[in-house]
Enzyme design. Structure first.
Site, PDB file in Angstrom:
ATOM      1  N   GLY A   9       0.659  -1.399  -0.196  1.00 17.83           N
ATOM      2  CA  GLY A   9       0.113   0.045   0.000  1.00 17.83           C
ATOM      3  C   GLY A   9       0.890   1.148   0.130  1.00 17.83           C
ATOM      4  N   LEU A  23      -4.115  -6.783  -7.991  1.00 14.98           N
ATOM      5  CA  LEU A  23      -3.750  -7.749  -8.887  1.00 14.98           C
ATOM      6  C   LEU A  23      -5.086  -8.471  -9.537  1.00 14.98           C
ATOM      7  CD1 LEU A  23      -0.762  -9.182  -6.777  1.00 14.98           C
ATOM      8  CD2 LEU A  23      -0.824  -7.380  -8.621  1.00 14.98           C
ATOM      9  N   LEU A  79      -8.268  -9.079 -11.701  1.00  9.40           N
ATOM     10  CA  LEU A  79      -9.181  -8.369 -12.955  1.00  9.40           C
ATOM     11  C   LEU A  79     -10.381  -7.767 -12.616  1.00  9.40           C
ATOM     12  CD1 LEU A  79      -8.710  -8.034 -16.176  1.00  9.40           C
ATOM     13  CD2 LEU A  79     -10.306  -9.775 -16.245  1.00  9.40           C
ATOM     14  N   HIS A 121       1.334   0.969 -14.010  1.00 10.46           N
ATOM     15  CA  HIS A 121       2.029  -0.298 -14.212  1.00 10.46           C
ATOM     16  C   HIS A 121       3.468   0.265 -14.305  1.00 10.46           C
ATOM     17  CE1 HIS A 121       2.438  -4.459 -16.051  1.00 10.46           C
ATOM     18  NE2 HIS A 121       3.163  -3.925 -16.825  1.00 10.46           N
ATOM     19  N   ASP A 129      -4.326  -4.561 -18.648  1.00 11.70           N
ATOM     20  CA  ASP A 129      -3.207  -3.331 -19.081  1.00 11.70           C
ATOM     21  C   ASP A 129      -3.338  -2.987 -20.663  1.00 11.70           C
ATOM     22  OD1 ASP A 129      -1.764  -3.473 -16.883  1.00 11.70           O
ATOM     23  OD2 ASP A 129      -0.726  -5.068 -17.415  1.00 11.70           O
TER      24      ASP A 129
END
Length: 189
Positions: A12, A85, A87, A104, A145
């Site tokens: 975090g 992490l 979707l 990213h 991404d």
């Protein structure tokens, strides 16, 4: 007032940086952090900063209406993925199209996609002999991404760089640029 929900799965540090950046902002607030790991460090960071947390399982996340219900409760206008992490469900990416971003740790479209996160990215970049890497802040779609890039910043890869040393360079870029890019995007809404 525009409300940001931050999704995070790890320690975090980016989430904390974003929360601190918007602390005291009269136009933008970060009322909630959503997390899929009950032992993630982000939960303690958010709590220490007075930000509510919502923890859920991957199965709950896939349940229609579950995540949207949380976002509605906090009157969320904008969603930020900061080391998240899983979707994001298509119903959320559709509802927040143009208002959901991710960071990213590489220069997309290279070194992105499912399974490309953290040290895996830095290892792949170094193994490929790249001369530079960086960050990409991009819109989120229903695929990992693949959303349109909003912003990129670069660092040189020097001889002797390791995944850890490259990660340290990348983290500096994240902390420097991510909150300001979020602010600029929200101001354009």
């Amino acid at each position: 007032m525009k409300n940001i929900a931050i999704f995070a799965s790890g320690s975090g540090t980016n989430a904390e940086n974003i929360i601190r950046y918007f602390s005291g902002n009269k136009n933008i607030a970060t009322p909630v952090v959503l997390c899929n790991k009950p032992d993630a460090g982000v939960l303690e960071r958010a709590s220490r900063l007075g930000v509510a947390t919502e923890v859920f399982t991957a199965a709950q996340m896939r349940t229609p209406g579950f995540i949207s219900g949380i976002l509605d409760r906090y009157a969320v206008d904008y969603v930020v993925l900061a080391g998240f992490l899983l979707l994001v469900p298509a119903e959320v990416t559709e509802e927040y199209r143009g208002r959901i971003v991710n960071i990213h740790p590489a220069l997309l479209p290279s070194y992105g996609g499912k399974g490309m996160y953290g040290d895996r990215v830095h290892e792949a970049v170094i193994a490929a002999g790249e001369k530079r890497s960086g960050i990409t802040i991009h819109h989120v779609t229903e695929n990992y991404d693949e959303g349109a890039n909003i912003f990129q910043a670069f660092v040189d890869i020097t001889p002797g760089d390791t995944p850890a040393s490259l990660a340290a360079k990348i983290h500096k870029l994240e902390y420097e640029h991510f909150p300001a890019v979020i602010e600029r995007e929200i101001e354009q809404l």
